[in-house]
Structures are given as structure tokens and as C-alpha cells.
Scaffold this motif. Sequence first.
Motif, mmCIF file in Angstrom:
data_model
loop_
_atom_site.group_PDB
_atom_site.id
_atom_site.type_symbol
_atom_site.label_atom_id
_atom_site.label_comp_id
_atom_site.label_asym_id
_atom_site.label_seq_id
_atom_site.Cartn_x
_atom_site.Cartn_y
_atom_site.Cartn_z
ATOM 1 N N ARG A 23 38.333 37.525 48.699
ATOM 2 C CA ARG A 23 37.093 36.877 48.273
ATOM 3 C C ARG A 23 36.017 37.915 47.918
ATOM 4 N NH1 ARG A 23 38.853 32.940 52.410
ATOM 5 N NH2 ARG A 23 39.104 30.953 51.301
ATOM 6 N N ARG A 24 35.902 38.926 48.747
ATOM 7 C CA ARG A 24 34.890 39.955 48.504
ATOM 8 C C ARG A 24 35.166 40.701 47.197
ATOM 9 N NH1 ARG A 24 33.928 45.369 49.478
ATOM 10 N NH2 ARG A 24 31.723 45.870 49.890
ATOM 11 N N LYS A 25 36.407 41.078 46.968
ATOM 12 C CA LYS A 25 36.753 41.786 45.731
ATOM 13 C C LYS A 25 36.472 40.917 44.503
ATOM 14 C CE LYS A 25 40.356 44.922 47.529
ATOM 15 N NZ LYS A 25 40.137 44.720 48.973
ATOM 16 N N ALA A 26 36.780 39.635 44.605
ATOM 17 C CA ALA A 26 36.520 38.725 43.484
ATOM 18 C C ALA A 26 35.024 38.636 43.191
ATOM 19 C CB ALA A 26 37.093 37.344 43.784
ATOM 20 N N LEU A 27 34.209 38.531 44.232
ATOM 21 C CA LEU A 27 32.759 38.493 44.031
ATOM 22 C C LEU A 27 32.244 39.784 43.402
ATOM 23 C CD1 LEU A 27 31.515 36.745 47.300
ATOM 24 C CD2 LEU A 27 31.259 35.872 44.961
ATOM 25 N N GLN A 40 37.263 29.230 41.736
ATOM 26 C CA GLN A 40 38.708 29.164 41.943
ATOM 27 C C GLN A 40 39.192 30.327 42.814
ATOM 28 O OE1 GLN A 40 37.014 28.683 39.199
ATOM 29 N NE2 GLN A 40 37.936 27.115 37.896
ATOM 30 N N ALA A 41 38.653 31.532 42.568
ATOM 31 C CA ALA A 41 39.083 32.710 43.338
ATOM 32 C C ALA A 41 38.768 32.547 44.819
ATOM 33 C CB ALA A 41 38.407 33.967 42.786
ATOM 34 N N LEU A 42 37.578 32.056 45.122
ATOM 35 C CA LEU A 42 37.203 31.857 46.521
ATOM 36 C C LEU A 42 38.038 30.755 47.162
ATOM 37 C CD1 LEU A 42 33.302 32.056 46.136
ATOM 38 C CD2 LEU A 42 34.807 33.821 47.073
ATOM 39 N N ALA A 81 41.178 36.265 40.622
ATOM 40 C CA ALA A 81 41.729 36.095 41.968
ATOM 41 C C ALA A 81 42.998 36.924 42.135
ATOM 42 C CB ALA A 81 42.026 34.616 42.224
ATOM 43 N N LEU A 82 43.865 36.916 41.112
ATOM 44 C CA LEU A 82 45.102 37.687 41.221
ATOM 45 C C LEU A 82 44.816 39.182 41.235
ATOM 46 C CD1 LEU A 82 48.143 37.386 41.511
ATOM 47 C CD2 LEU A 82 48.334 37.633 39.038
ATOM 48 N N TYR A 83 43.846 39.645 40.433
ATOM 49 C CA TYR A 83 43.485 41.072 40.474
ATOM 50 C C TYR A 83 43.057 41.472 41.885
ATOM 51 C CZ TYR A 83 43.114 40.559 35.354
ATOM 52 O OH TYR A 83 43.353 40.299 34.021
ATOM 53 N N ALA A 84 42.295 40.590 42.514
ATOM 54 C CA ALA A 84 41.800 40.895 43.861
ATOM 55 C C ALA A 84 42.951 41.074 44.841
ATOM 56 C CB ALA A 84 40.854 39.790 44.337
ATOM 57 N N VAL A 85 43.961 40.192 44.768
ATOM 58 C CA VAL A 85 45.085 40.328 45.704
ATOM 59 C C VAL A 85 45.992 41.489 45.308
ATOM 60 C CG1 VAL A 85 46.762 38.736 44.647
ATOM 61 C CG2 VAL A 85 46.717 39.025 47.120
ATOM 62 N N LEU A 86 46.105 41.793 44.014
ATOM 63 C CA LEU A 86 46.900 42.945 43.596
ATOM 64 C C LEU A 86 46.262 44.251 44.081
ATOM 65 C CD1 LEU A 86 47.928 41.921 39.951
ATOM 66 C CD2 LEU A 86 49.373 41.945 41.999
ATOM 67 N N LEU A 97 38.080 48.315 39.971
ATOM 68 C CA LEU A 97 37.353 47.053 40.133
ATOM 69 C C LEU A 97 36.176 46.951 39.167
ATOM 70 C CD1 LEU A 97 36.494 45.359 43.496
ATOM 71 C CD2 LEU A 97 34.701 45.659 41.798
ATOM 72 N N GLU A 98 35.451 48.037 38.988
ATOM 73 C CA GLU A 98 34.242 48.001 38.149
ATOM 74 C C GLU A 98 34.546 47.951 36.656
ATOM 75 O OE1 GLU A 98 31.484 51.012 39.253
ATOM 76 O OE2 GLU A 98 31.246 50.260 41.298
ATOM 77 N N THR A 99 35.842 47.993 36.286
ATOM 78 C CA THR A 99 36.201 47.889 34.869
ATOM 79 C C THR A 99 36.529 46.453 34.482
ATOM 80 O OG1 THR A 99 38.613 48.193 35.129
ATOM 81 C CG2 THR A 99 37.235 50.191 35.072
#
Length: 284
Positions: A23-27, A40-42, A81-86, A97-99
Motif C-alpha cells: 500500500r505504501r509503495k503504491a501511494l 484498487q491498489a489499496l 498495485a502489481l509494481y508495488a508487489v514486484l 519507484l520514482e520513475t
Amino acid sequence: MELASRSAARSNVSLANRAWNIRRKALLMGQVQGQGYIGQALGIADVLAASYFHALDFRSEDPEWEGRDRFLLSIGHYAIALYAVLMEAGILPEDELETYGMDDSRMPMSGMASYTPGMEITGGSLGHGLGIAVGMAMGLKRKRNKAFVYNLMSDGELGEGSTWEAAMSGAHHRLDNLICLVDFNNQQADGKSTEMLCSEPLPEKWEAFGWHAQRVNGNDLAAVVTAFDTARALKDAKPRVIIFDTTMCKGVPFLESREITHFVRVEADEWDKALAVLEEGKPA
């Protein structure tokens, strides 16, 4: 590898902490662009945590390992959401992340398999993921590969005829290596999914198509884990579906309460507020 050892191999970080990290990475990614499918990600973070850190067999250092379980993202706009879990799984480096969403980034705003390690298919044209999953599951069986194929789809895709064609095909071919994950958050661009085209009663409908069906609270980690264990351990030669009832924007109450959450509007000064609220609810 048995489920217990598969989970242990992912380190001793709890699933609750994994979901919080997702959740944090998605935000943080949403903050980079000032927008994104954050609701959706959260909402799906708990399901993704259980998927990657309890159920799936994969190798972070080798995303294309032939023995891996395949995880298909039919809903391309859930890519954040998938990027965050990857990232959490070590498949994508966290310093990218910042890209997010930028030119030449490996993380476009809608998922593309040709760009991103660990992204099995290019989703986005909704209703095609399950059909691709059926083909993958058939191919793995022909190769005598014991890997599972997971297909994450949205409740909106239940209104696509191609989804039910694939459901019939999966049952016909007795694909017991296929697990469909349905995110039922009851939100679409034009309103509630149940008001756009009601697909209830869902478990009974999938069962009528020849699937083993479960329906659980997708934000209850214990229930999610049990559902995965049941689906993987089932001895019947049939595909399996788990319907997850989720809450959009889960973990950030002031966003949860908004009337429109499909593409939730987050003002510039609210990203830090959302991160702070999430921090207050961090698991011990």
C-alpha cells in the motif's frame, strides 16, 4: 515445495507487513504522478501479499524461471498495485519507484509485458486475461509442468462474454492448475458494478460452469490465505475461482469514504496525509 515452506522461504516478514508495504509503495508511486488507480491498489494489497508471499512459487532473481507459477494481471490499470508487489518481492528494484509513469520507465501506468520483468501479459483490454490463462494452463499441462496459473481480474470483467467463454473452456479441459482471482470491489467507471450489469449469484454461477468456487473477504488476510490453501490443495480435476470482496482505498479511511473511488481524486496536499494515515495503522 509445500505451502508452509514456500511461505517461510520468503523471509519472516508477516503478510500484514507485506500488505502494508504494498500500500505504501503504491501511494508513493501515485504521488509521483499525482494520480493513479490507488483505490484498487489499496484494496487488493492483501490478496497480492498472500499471492506472492504465501501461495506463488517464483524466483526473484529469475522472473522467467520455467518452473514459476504464472500470475496474470488481466486488469492492466491495476499495474501500480502489481509494481508495488514486484518491488516488495525483489523482482523490480525499489529505486525505480520514482520513475512510475514516466517516459522510458519500465513501469507504465497500464501494465505491459514487454516493459516490466514479472509482468506476464499486457492487460487493459478487459475480459481477455482468463482466456490467456486457459491457454497457458493447457500449455503447462502439455509440457508436464506442475506450475499453477493465476489470473487476477475485476468484477467489471464478469460482464464480458469472453470471460464466460474462457470459464467454459477451462472446465471442459479440466484445468486443475488454473486459479482465477476476482476482485469484487463493486466499483466501475460509471458506478457500482452490481448496477451496471449484475453478475450475482457469483459462486453458484461459477459452479454451474464447472468450477470450484469460494467467496471471502479480500481484506481479511487469514481468510485469504485459507482460500489459497484450499484452491491449491483441491484434488478435483477442475479449475478454481476465489471471489474476493474488497474495499476500495483500504487502509486510508478518508479516501475509503469518498463516493467515487474507481479513479479516486487525490489532491496534491493529500498524498502526504494519506501516507501519514497509513503510517498510523502500520502493523506491529
